[in-house]
Scaffold this motif. Structure first.
Motif, PDB file in Angstrom:
ATOM      1  N   TYR A  54       0.800  -1.224   0.000  1.00 32.51           N
ATOM      2  CA  TYR A  54       0.000   0.000   0.000  1.00 32.51           C
ATOM      3  C   TYR A  54       0.838   1.282   0.000  1.00 32.51           C
ATOM      4  O   TYR A  54       0.298   2.370   0.201  1.00 32.51           O
ATOM      5  CB  TYR A  54      -0.939  -0.001   1.209  1.00 32.51           C
ATOM      6  N   ALA A  55       2.119   1.166  -0.282  1.00 35.23           N
ATOM      7  CA  ALA A  55       2.993   2.338  -0.289  1.00 35.23           C
ATOM      8  C   ALA A  55       2.528   3.376  -1.307  1.00 35.23           C
ATOM      9  O   ALA A  55       2.600   4.588  -1.065  1.00 35.23           O
ATOM     10  CB  ALA A  55       4.430   1.926  -0.594  1.00 35.23           C
ATOM     11  N   SER A  56       2.004   2.924  -2.435  1.00 36.95           N
ATOM     12  CA  SER A  56       1.595   3.856  -3.499  1.00 36.95           C
ATOM     13  C   SER A  56       0.414   4.724  -3.084  1.00 36.95           C
ATOM     14  O   SER A  56       0.159   5.764  -3.697  1.00 36.95           O
ATOM     15  CB  SER A  56       1.256   3.076  -4.772  1.00 36.95           C
ATOM     16  N   TRP A  57      -0.327   4.312  -2.063  1.00 37.45           N
ATOM     17  CA  TRP A  57      -1.464   5.106  -1.610  1.00 37.45           C
ATOM     18  C   TRP A  57      -1.016   6.453  -1.041  1.00 37.45           C
ATOM     19  O   TRP A  57      -1.834   7.371  -0.884  1.00 37.45           O
ATOM     20  CB  TRP A  57      -2.266   4.349  -0.544  1.00 37.45           C
ATOM     21  N   SER A  58       0.283   6.552  -0.686  1.00 35.38           N
ATOM     22  CA  SER A  58       0.813   7.807  -0.152  1.00 35.38           C
ATOM     23  C   SER A  58       1.294   8.751  -1.250  1.00 35.38           C
ATOM     24  O   SER A  58       1.678   9.885  -0.956  1.00 35.38           O
ATOM     25  CB  SER A  58       1.955   7.523   0.828  1.00 35.38           C
ATOM     26  N   ASP A  59       1.264   8.266  -2.500  1.00 29.81           N
ATOM     27  CA  ASP A  59       1.685   9.119  -3.616  1.00 29.81           C
ATOM     28  C   ASP A  59       0.672  10.254  -3.799  1.00 29.81           C
ATOM     29  O   ASP A  59      -0.543  10.066  -3.649  1.00 29.81           O
ATOM     30  CB  ASP A  59       1.770   8.322  -4.915  1.00 29.81           C
ATOM     31  N   GLY A  60       1.198  11.419  -4.158  1.00 27.48           N
ATOM     32  CA  GLY A  60       0.339  12.557  -4.468  1.00 27.48           C
ATOM     33  C   GLY A  60      -0.334  13.206  -3.277  1.00 27.48           C
ATOM     34  O   GLY A  60      -1.299  13.957  -3.449  1.00 27.48           O
ATOM     35  N   LEU A  61       0.143  12.926  -2.056  1.00 26.28           N
ATOM     36  CA  LEU A  61      -0.480  13.513  -0.870  1.00 26.28           C
ATOM     37  C   LEU A  61       0.175  14.834  -0.463  1.00 26.28           C
ATOM     38  O   LEU A  61      -0.305  15.485   0.463  1.00 26.28           O
ATOM     39  CB  LEU A  61      -0.419  12.527   0.294  1.00 26.28           C
ATOM     40  N   ALA A  62       1.255  15.208  -1.144  1.00 25.04           N
ATOM     41  CA  ALA A  62       1.929  16.459  -0.764  1.00 25.04           C
ATOM     42  C   ALA A  62       0.982  17.639  -0.993  1.00 25.04           C
ATOM     43  O   ALA A  62       0.259  17.694  -1.994  1.00 25.04           O
ATOM     44  CB  ALA A  62       3.205  16.629  -1.581  1.00 25.04           C
ATOM     45  N   SER A  63       0.984  18.597  -0.072  1.00 28.27           N
ATOM     46  CA  SER A  63       0.088  19.758  -0.182  1.00 28.27           C
ATOM     47  C   SER A  63       0.650  20.792  -1.147  1.00 28.27           C
ATOM     48  O   SER A  63       1.831  20.807  -1.468  1.00 28.27           O
ATOM     49  CB  SER A  63      -0.097  20.389   1.197  1.00 28.27           C
TER      50      SER A  63
END
Length: 290
Positions: free
Chosen positions: A281-290
């Motif tokens: 599930y590491a990819s679920w953290s992609d694109g979370l940067a504000s």
């Protein structure tokens, strides 16, 4: 550390505590054995000189008792080199069936008591010992790493102690020469099992096929029937404390020491599962940067 160390052991009346007292004395070290009722070890203590062993009354839920124990140790032996933070007890039962008062009391002893001993140990190692330094050994439990049915609150006390201790290990200044290790014993033959308090079964979990029901049967039948060791292969506590003693001879001891093969196996399995889950599930953290 000096060749002959001074140990302060909490929960020294039985189990790991008493075996650690025996072990340290057998190696020529000096021991401050603390327990709520020193009279329990009066006969044992009579076999040693006061220059080797003293008994000190200590209820770890009373901070004044903790400070007094360290003061007594300093007055008698001049320093404390190793603290074996061991006092604790078990309340078993389903998460829904364990009374709050029993669970809270277990937290007062297993977590807050151990925390307050740890705080005083670090202060003492830093401010009182000359030369500065010492070794804090937390006697946690393998269920402080992995969860086990029928021990939700006992496991929670050890999980909390693990988190506190790891944070503490990152806070102490390396210049203070303080070492910290968390020991995580698996299934050992210990009086803590015989003294275990068991909450009445919650009726919703009476199904004998449920894991928690099977765990209840295991714990209730074993210690009381006297066949727990033979049937379930508990490790020898006296041999276990010899391994813990060996930690004090290691120049750079580990932060954690799983002890007994059941603990090693379950913790390894958990670690591998965590890595697998994180990777999946590491990819679920992609694109979370504000």
């Amino acid at each position: 550390m000096p060749a002959s160390r001074v140990w302060l052991v909490t929960g020294a009346s039985s189990g790991f505590g008493l075996e650690m007292v025996r072990c340290a004395l057998s190696h020529g070290d000096k021991v401050v054995a603390t327990l709520r009722k020193p009279a329990v070890l009066a006969d044992f203590a009579s076999q040693y000189q006061a220059s080797q062993l003293i008994l000190v009354e200590l209820d770890v839920t009373k901070p004044q008792d903790i400070r007094a124990a360290f003061t007594r140790a300093e007055a008698t032996f001049g320093r404390v080199d190793v603290v074996f933070n061991n006092a604790g007890f078990i309340v078993a039962g389903e998460a829904e069936g364990t009374p709050d008062d029993l669970a809270r009391q277990m937290f007062e002893v297993n977590f807050w008591g151990a925390v307050h001993v740890s705080q005083e140990a670090v202060r003492f190692f830093r401010d009182e010992n000359k030369p500065q330094g010492g070794y804090l050994i937390q006697n946690s439990a393998a269920v402080g790493i992995f969860a086990f049915p029928f021990l939700p609150f006992y496991g929670a006390t050890k999980h909390a102690l693990e988190g506190f201790t790891e944070s503490l290990s990152h806070e102490v200044n390396p210049a203070w020469n303080i070492k910290i290790t968390i020991v995580e014993p698996g299934a050992f033959k210990s009086d803590i099992l015989s003294a275990m308090q068991v909450a009445p079964q919650h009726p919703a979990y009476a199904d004998p096929t449920l894991p928690v029901s099977k765990a209840r049967q295991l714990f209730e039948a074993g210690p009381k029937a006297g066949d727990f060791v033979e049937n379930f292969g508990l490790a020898d506590t006296a041999k276990g404390v010899q391994k813990i003693y060996k930690l004090t001879t290691v120049p750079n001891p580990p932060l954690r020491l799983p002890l007994a093969h059941d603990a090693v196996g379950r913790i390894r399995e958990l670690a591998l599962g965590l890595v697998k889950n994180v990777d999946a599930y590491a990819s679920w953290s992609d694109g979370l940067a504000s």
